[in-house]
Design an enzyme around this catalytic site. Sequence first.
Site, PDB file in Angstrom:
ATOM      1  N   ASP A  74      41.093  43.774  39.237  1.00  0.00           N
ATOM      2  CA  ASP A  74      40.728  44.920  38.417  1.00  0.00           C
ATOM      3  C   ASP A  74      40.724  44.562  36.933  1.00  0.00           C
ATOM      4  OD1 ASP A  74      40.676  46.437  40.733  1.00  0.00           O
ATOM      5  OD2 ASP A  74      42.751  47.104  40.495  1.00  0.00           O
ATOM      6  N   LEU A  75      40.070  45.403  36.160  1.00  0.00           N
ATOM      7  CA  LEU A  75      40.020  45.223  34.712  1.00  0.00           C
ATOM      8  C   LEU A  75      41.420  45.096  34.119  1.00  0.00           C
ATOM      9  CD1 LEU A  75      38.228  45.427  32.032  1.00  0.00           C
ATOM     10  CD2 LEU A  75      38.811  47.865  32.087  1.00  0.00           C
TER      11      LEU A  75
END
Length: 210
Positions: A74-75
């Site tokens: 994920d970011l």
Amino acid sequence: MNGRIVEDPDLWVDFDRDRILFDGKPLESRQRVYILLYKPTGYITTYKDPEGRPTVYDLIADVETFVSPAGRLDLDTSGLLILTNDTRFAEQLTNPDHKIAKTYLVKCSTLLADEGLEKLRAGVELSDGPTRPAVVRRVRDSGKYSHIEIRISEGRNRQVRRMIEAVDSKVLKLVRTAIGPIEIAGLKIGQWRPLTEREIASLCRPFTRK
């Protein structure tokens, strides 16, 4: 393919038996590339982003051939990411049937009781079904936060974050520290290196690359 034009992108290809031509010329196999990247937070794993956010490809601009992530982060998650142009190898890493473990360090928003850790070890119920049992170790408690290590053998969307929420806490920080036996030690954040032959072999079992 095999003397006929194929327009179905989902057609299964047997590389050992099928003869594939493109513009009348046989496709040549590329040199296989396997790299290990320590992804910082704030980077996405797609090649381009319409919102203009930085991508992991900004960090591997000096890799001479195109590679794709074998799985995602994920970011707001940092840690180990493997990129390769070997599709069979990538499938080995991402297919949950192969049970390649991923290990994470988690900073939780609360102090987790032993009961919560036991629930994670046994498997918790998520919206897409129960998780497999996880290997969980309490690293330390600091102030009002628990720091734990968790190892899972699945790859569901935001799985670790949802597992922590299932025991009434939230993830404040998440770092993937290992993929199978490959650990983060010695790699600085934002840097990458090639995987060694021994590391590749350790991740390829039980199938053999061709």
